[in-house]
Design an enzyme around this catalytic site. Structure first.
Site, PDB file in Angstrom:
ATOM      1  N   PHE A   1       0.859  -1.189   0.000  1.00  0.00           N
ATOM      2  CA  PHE A   1       0.000   0.000   0.000  1.00  0.00           C
ATOM      3  C   PHE A   1       0.890   1.231   0.000  1.00  0.00           C
ATOM      4  O   PHE A   1       1.769   1.359   0.851  1.00  0.00           O
ATOM      5  CB  PHE A   1      -0.909   0.021   1.231  1.00  0.00           C
ATOM      6  CG  PHE A   1      -1.788   1.255   1.297  1.00  0.00           C
ATOM      7  CD1 PHE A   1      -3.003   1.298   0.625  1.00  0.00           C
ATOM      8  CD2 PHE A   1      -1.378   2.383   1.999  1.00  0.00           C
ATOM      9  CE1 PHE A   1      -3.795   2.444   0.661  1.00  0.00           C
ATOM     10  CE2 PHE A   1      -2.170   3.532   2.042  1.00  0.00           C
ATOM     11  CZ  PHE A   1      -3.378   3.551   1.369  1.00  0.00           C
TER      12      PHE A   1
ATOM     13  N   ASP B   1       9.243   2.156   1.159  1.00  0.00           N
ATOM     14  CA  ASP B   1       8.187   2.970   1.744  1.00  0.00           C
ATOM     15  C   ASP B   1       8.129   2.647   3.240  1.00  0.00           C
ATOM     16  O   ASP B   1       7.619   1.601   3.641  1.00  0.00           O
ATOM     17  CB  ASP B   1       6.855   2.654   1.039  1.00  0.00           C
ATOM     18  CG  ASP B   1       5.702   3.497   1.576  1.00  0.00           C
ATOM     19  OD1 ASP B   1       5.867   4.125   2.644  1.00  0.00           O
ATOM     20  OD2 ASP B   1       4.642   3.510   0.924  1.00  0.00           O
TER      21      ASP B   1
ATOM     22  N   LYS C   1       3.346   9.501   8.273  1.00  0.00           N
ATOM     23  CA  LYS C   1       2.645   9.037   9.481  1.00  0.00           C
ATOM     24  C   LYS C   1       3.311   9.508  10.786  1.00  0.00           C
ATOM     25  O   LYS C   1       3.097  10.632  11.207  1.00  0.00           O
ATOM     26  CB  LYS C   1       2.466   7.528   9.432  1.00  0.00           C
ATOM     27  CG  LYS C   1       1.421   7.116   8.375  1.00  0.00           C
ATOM     28  CD  LYS C   1       0.827   5.743   8.619  1.00  0.00           C
ATOM     29  CE  LYS C   1      -0.456   5.563   7.813  1.00  0.00           C
ATOM     30  NZ  LYS C   1      -0.241   5.033   6.472  1.00  0.00           N
TER      31      LYS C   1
END
Ligand SMILES: *Cc1c(COP(=O)(O)O)cnc(C)c1O
Length: 382
Positions: free
Chosen positions: A132, A217, A246
């Site tokens: 993702f 990532d 995040k």
């Protein structure tokens, strides 16, 4: 405002993109949250690995308050110190090259994709099934999930997906026309799946053989989440480019794309930009978070509390997996269990799918809070 009124407002005024739980949170402190009726919760989700150093950490509150009093925004046509200090520190604790700051994870991924294309014009991308990377068109194109992609076809061309646990398939998919291989060292959204060392090494070797970039990532698994600052450090496979977001802002929206020195100058003036990125307030927050998260004692605690939580889950005979404080376990009805935990046990967790519950507490979680969470889980499992 009563919850029913909020729900009516939501239905009337917001696009129906979110499935919210029937709880309104109004205050947080450390690993604790309070709802509008005064109930206290234990937060083992941290806004999906965002509230990295706990709710309203004094260092973050002070940094943000102080900066907001002095200057909130001027944009990237001028100098401001917090963002430049942040970039230098981020580079120092990661790949040693240069940094592009953004406002979100997806934007950090877009920067990495553009950098790879800029370096190898027309080149393709290899991604892993279950990965993702975000919701913008580029990042979505790197996210090989039928349900997320299909409504928005045609996507950006040039992305090929391989099974996440097949080093040969990955190696075979990389060629001299590959711009980059893009991987999450620990897949988060698909339910906490650490990629094997074989896969990560195979990716590194294939990229070296074909002159492609290896992009990691680390938006969910980085910033201390696994007990190392970056997940790749435990495996010893160093990417050429990585993304963070995040947990980086501890609750404020910020992302970053970081390179090694070798690829530091691929993007040239005018190639990329952002109006809001690197604003003084979010950068001040990120500087405060980085200071806490790069502390060796904090990282040791992540490993220790992570091991304790994993042991606690296994003690409940749950099939659990993950690294550090990035854990998940199998459940017959994940969403149902997550809902019972929230509404009956006041433990905040998240179901990533029908059979998986994910745990991502703040990295500052204490031993007593870990034990408390396991007790609440035991009660919910009956
Ligand atoms: C959350 C996430 C993103 C997207 O971040 P946004 O801030 O929601 O755009 C990208 N990659 C990974 C690994 C993520 O967990």
């Amino acid at each position: 405002m009563a919850l029913a009124d909020l729900q009516a407002l939501e239905n009337r005024a917001t696009m129906g993109t979110y499935a919210r739980n029937p709880v309104e949170f109004v205050r947080g402190e450390g690993t604790r949250l309070w709802d509008s009726e005064g109930n206290e919760y234990l937060d083992f989700l941290a806004g999906i690995s965002v509230v990295q150093i706990g709710h309203c950490h004094p260092a973050l509150v002070e940094a943000v308050t102080e900066q907001a009093r002095r200057l909130v925004h001027v944009g990237n046509l001028f100098y401001t110190e917090p963002a430049l200090r942040l970039a230098a520190r981020l580079s120092e604790v990661s790949l040693g090259g240069k940094v592009f700051l953004s406002n979100s994870g997806a934007e950090a991924v877009e920067c990495a994709l553009k950098l790879a294309r800029r370096r190898r014009p027309g080149g393709g991308f290899v991604v892993a099934e279950g990965g993702f990377h975000g919701r913008t068109m580029g990042a979505l194109s790197a996210t090989p999930q039928e349900a997320k992609q299909a409504p928005f076809a045609p996507l950006v061309p040039g992305f090929a997906a391989v099974p996440r646990e097949d080093p040969e398939a990955l190696a075979a998919a990389v060629s001299d026309q590959t711009a980059a291989v893009v991987l999450e060292p620990v897949q988060g959204e698909s339910g906490i799946h650490p990629l094997s060392e074989e896969v990560l090494h195979a990716a590194r070797e294939a990229c070296d053989r074909h002159g492609a970039l290896l992009i990691f990532d680390e938006i969910q698994c980085g910033m201390g989440r696994t007990g190392e600052i970056w997940a790749w450090q435990a495996v010893g496979v160093r990417p050429d480019v990585m993304t963070a977001a995040k947990g980086l802002g501890g609750g404020l929206p910020i992302g970053a794309c970081v390179t090694t020195p070798e690829h530091a100058d691929v993007l040239q003036p005018g190639d990329h930009g952002s109006t809001f990125a690197g604003g003084p307030v979010v950068a001040a927050a990120a500087n405060a978070v980085l200071e806490v998260v790069t502390d060796a004692a904090l990282l040791a605690s992540v490993r220790e509390q992570g091991a304790r939580l994993l042991e606690g889950l296994r003690g409940l005979e749950l099939d659990a997996r993950g690294r550090g404080l990035m854990l998940a376990f199998r459940a017959d009805d994940g969403p149902g269990l997550a809902r019972r935990l929230l509404l009956e046990q006041r433990l905040v967790v998240h179901a990533t799918g029908p059979d998986t519950v994910r745990l991502l507490p703040p990295l500052t979680v204490t031993e007593a809070e870990v034990d408390d969470a396991v007790t609440r889980l035991a009660a919910a499992l009956g």
